[in-house]
Design a protein around this motif. Structure first.
Motif, PDB file in Angstrom:
ATOM      1  N   GLY A   1       3.038   6.087   8.454  1.00 23.69           N
ATOM      2  CA  GLY A   1       1.760   5.002   8.836  1.00 23.69           C
ATOM      3  C   GLY A   1       1.007   5.232   7.254  1.00 23.69           C
ATOM      4  N   ILE A   2       1.906   5.739   6.831  1.00 23.13           N
ATOM      5  CA  ILE A   2       0.798   5.714   5.058  1.00 23.13           C
ATOM      6  C   ILE A   2       1.701   4.644   4.673  1.00 23.13           C
ATOM      7  CG2 ILE A   2       0.483   7.093   3.165  1.00 23.13           C
ATOM      8  CD1 ILE A   2      -0.328   9.363   4.188  1.00 23.13           C
ATOM      9  N   ALA A   3       3.012   4.668   5.080  1.00 27.22           N
ATOM     10  CA  ALA A   3       3.759   4.013   4.123  1.00 27.22           C
ATOM     11  C   ALA A   3       3.984   2.381   4.185  1.00 27.22           C
ATOM     12  CB  ALA A   3       4.913   4.181   4.058  1.00 27.22           C
TER      13      ALA A   3
ATOM     14  N   VAL B   1       0.967  -1.224  -0.073  1.00 23.07           N
ATOM     15  CA  VAL B   1      -0.093   0.205  -0.129  1.00 23.07           C
ATOM     16  C   VAL B   1       0.919   1.450   0.150  1.00 23.07           C
ATOM     17  CG1 VAL B   1      -1.725  -0.962   1.178  1.00 23.07           C
ATOM     18  CG2 VAL B   1      -0.356   0.346   2.678  1.00 23.07           C
ATOM     19  N   GLY B   2       2.385   0.834   0.344  1.00 20.61           N
ATOM     20  CA  GLY B   2       3.231   2.046   0.542  1.00 20.61           C
ATOM     21  C   GLY B   2       4.244   2.404  -0.792  1.00 20.61           C
TER      22      GLY B   2
ATOM     23  N   SER C   1      -9.263  -0.498  -3.228  1.00 21.79           N
ATOM     24  CA  SER C   1      -9.320   0.190  -2.027  1.00 21.79           C
ATOM     25  C   SER C   1     -10.002   1.294  -2.126  1.00 21.79           C
ATOM     26  CB  SER C   1      -8.991   0.161  -0.921  1.00 21.79           C
ATOM     27  OG  SER C   1      -8.771   0.646   0.516  1.00 21.79           O
ATOM     28  N   VAL C   2     -10.186   2.568  -1.869  1.00 22.10           N
ATOM     29  CA  VAL C   2     -10.485   3.926  -1.852  1.00 22.10           C
ATOM     30  C   VAL C   2      -9.255   4.180  -1.308  1.00 22.10           C
ATOM     31  CG1 VAL C   2     -11.512   4.517  -0.006  1.00 22.10           C
ATOM     32  CG2 VAL C   2     -11.692   6.275  -2.764  1.00 22.10           C
ATOM     33  N   MET C   3      -8.827   3.669  -0.422  1.00 20.31           N
ATOM     34  CA  MET C   3      -7.657   4.216   0.170  1.00 20.31           C
ATOM     35  C   MET C   3      -6.967   4.241   0.029  1.00 20.31           C
ATOM     36  SD  MET C   3      -7.945   5.486   2.991  1.00 20.31           S
ATOM     37  CE  MET C   3      -8.953   5.724   4.173  1.00 20.31           C
ATOM     38  N   LEU C   4      -6.669   3.570  -1.460  1.00 18.54           N
ATOM     39  CA  LEU C   4      -4.907   3.443  -2.557  1.00 18.54           C
ATOM     40  C   LEU C   4      -5.146   5.405  -3.231  1.00 18.54           C
ATOM     41  CD1 LEU C   4      -5.439   0.031  -4.164  1.00 18.54           C
ATOM     42  CD2 LEU C   4      -3.585   0.860  -2.436  1.00 18.54           C
ATOM     43  N   VAL C   5      -6.365   4.662  -2.708  1.00 20.73           N
ATOM     44  CA  VAL C   5      -7.161   7.083  -3.930  1.00 20.73           C
ATOM     45  C   VAL C   5      -6.315   8.014  -3.295  1.00 20.73           C
ATOM     46  CG1 VAL C   5      -7.956   8.699  -5.087  1.00 20.73           C
ATOM     47  CG2 VAL C   5      -7.663   6.040  -6.224  1.00 20.73           C
ATOM     48  N   VAL C   6      -7.236   7.723  -1.948  1.00 21.27           N
ATOM     49  CA  VAL C   6      -7.177   8.489  -0.706  1.00 21.27           C
ATOM     50  C   VAL C   6      -5.530   9.169  -0.149  1.00 21.27           C
ATOM     51  CG1 VAL C   6      -9.380   9.132  -1.052  1.00 21.27           C
ATOM     52  CG2 VAL C   6      -8.411   8.446   0.732  1.00 21.27           C
ATOM     53  N   SER C   7      -5.199   7.808   0.624  1.00 20.05           N
ATOM     54  CA  SER C   7      -4.345   8.300   1.460  1.00 20.05           C
ATOM     55  C   SER C   7      -2.795   7.737   0.691  1.00 20.05           C
ATOM     56  CB  SER C   7      -4.668   6.869   2.300  1.00 20.05           C
ATOM     57  OG  SER C   7      -3.814   7.020   3.285  1.00 20.05           O
ATOM     58  N   SER C   8      -2.620   5.994   0.299  1.00 21.04           N
ATOM     59  CA  SER C   8      -1.382   6.186  -0.604  1.00 21.04           C
ATOM     60  C   SER C   8      -1.243   7.212  -2.094  1.00 21.04           C
ATOM     61  CB  SER C   8      -1.330   4.746  -1.166  1.00 21.04           C
ATOM     62  OG  SER C   8      -1.890   3.380   0.195  1.00 21.04           O
TER      63      SER C   8
END
Length: 395
Positions: free
Chosen positions: A123-125, A62-63, A94-101
């Motif tokens: 933490g994002i990494a 994810v990072g 996951s949308v988190m790949l877009v907004v977080s990563s």
């Protein structure tokens, strides 16, 4: 894709490297641990596929775009699109790949202080910290200059007031990267600023927006009522907000494009398997050109979209001035191709294409959403007409 570092020169491989093959294989194996309808089950449970995310994070996936010095893979968007595409192809995107990563990771990598990177970027990494991204407002969608959420100075810090809508993944985020406008000493709303707000901060309320099923992540309205923001939560300071925002939007479009190519490929996988197996009058329906040709056309459009997505990722990684054009084109092409793939998959399945059992209708909602969000096809056409074709601005 490079090995561990981002090359300043855009390079577009026409065949996958051994590294890319290994990443795809590993991500596929992680996704294969979970059932076909895991996303729908997750949506019903409201857990945002936290188990899949944890497995991907444990593998370092994810990072992949985050610089190595902050715990990431150092592979930029060219690495992260591989993960996005493969997870989406397995219906585990996951949308988190877009907004977080992609968004928060890119913004913090380029604009955060060393202390902020240590606090958030690590933490994002490794996937232990997830950030949502809040820019859209009820009266400010495509026109980000019309934002009304405000940040005003208060003592040694700031106070945040306003409202955001259609914010993805806020329900599972640890914090939210908020775009607001600074109220200056004359009482006027001035330039945009970026700040990080804890998801459980006093004065922050969240309401879920009821949507048809499109994935495990929710859409939310956020209300900020006197939320205290410490000075060290500003990203890029009081004058660097807009440039920081734009450094997150191109990666956003690139990762969405990769999710769409994965979504389209999943639809084609299902359609072609069905067309090979389904026999009518002693002949597999895939032998009929009325079925085969539309699927072949969809495959061609999908591959063209994948190529533009890879090009856009390479340009973003190189910091090229052409990245904006390519990222917008990739998002446009991938959304259109995904819609066509899903629509033809439904048509190939006939009545079965509308059933929950075959799992194709869920793909349609995801694809159709991305024709509109986070930037509509019409605004992308406006961008291309103005910036690529040098036509007069229409808005």
């Amino acid at each position: 894709m490079t090995s561990g570092t981002i090359d300043a020169t855009p390079v577009l491989r026409l065949t996958p490297s051994d590294e890319e093959v290994a990443i795809r294989d590993a991500v596929r194996k992680i996704c294969a641990k979970y059932p076909e309808d895991h996303m729908r089950q997750s949506a019903e449970r409201g857990d945002a596929m936290a188990d899949v995310w944890a497995d991907l994070a444990a593998g370092g996936f994810v990072g992949l775009n985050i610089p190595e010095e902050w715990g990431g893979g150092g592979l930029g968007m060219s690495g992260l699109i591989v993960v996005a595409e493969e997870t989406s192809r397995a219906a585990k995107g996951s949308v988190m790949l877009v907004v977080s990563s992609a968004i928060a990771g890119s913004v913090l990598s380029r604009h955060a202080t060393e202390e902020q990177k240590d606090r958030w970027l690590r933490g994002i990494a490794d996937g232990t910290t997830k950030l949502a991204f809040a820019i859209t407002e009820p009266d400010a969608g495509s026109n980000a200059h019309n934002l009304r959420t405000e940040l005003r100075r208060s003592g040694d810090g700031y106070v945040l007031d306003g409202q955001k809508t259609f914010i993805s993944g806020a329900e599972s985020a640890d914090a939210i990267l908020v775009v607001a406008r600074l109220r200056d000493t004359n009482g006027q709303l001035a330039q945009p600023v970026l700040c990080v707000v804890d998801a459980n901060a006093p004065g922050l309320r969240r309401h879920t927006i009821a949507m048809p099923f499109i994935g495990a992540d929710e859409q939310s309205q956020l209300f900020f009522d006197g939320v205290a923001v410490d000075a060290d939560r500003l990203i890029g300071g009081e004058n660097g907000g807009m440039s920081a925002v734009f450094d997150g939007l191109n990666p956003e479009r690139v990762i969405i494009a990769a999710l769409m190519t994965g979504n389209g490929q999943r639809a084609l996988d299902k359609a072609t398997e069905y067309a090979r197996d389904r026999t009518v009058w002693s002949t597999p329906i895939g032998a009929h050109q009325g079925v085969a040709h539309p699927l072949a056309e969809a495959k061609i459009e999908l591959e063209l979209a994948r190529l533009m997505t890879q090009k856009a990722a390479a340009l973003v990684d190189a910091g090229s001035a052409e990245a904006g054009e390519a990222a917008n084109m990739a998002k446009y092409a991938a959304a259109e191709a995904s819609i066509k793939c899903v629509d033809q998959a439904i048509q190939t399945h006939g009545g079965n294409g509308f059933t929950i059992e075959y799992g194709i209708s869920d793909l349609w909602w995801f694809a159709r959403l991305m024709r509109t969000a986070p930037v509509s096809r019409e605004m992308i056409l406006n961008y291309v007409a103005q910036h690529s074709l040098k036509l007069p601005r229409s808005y």
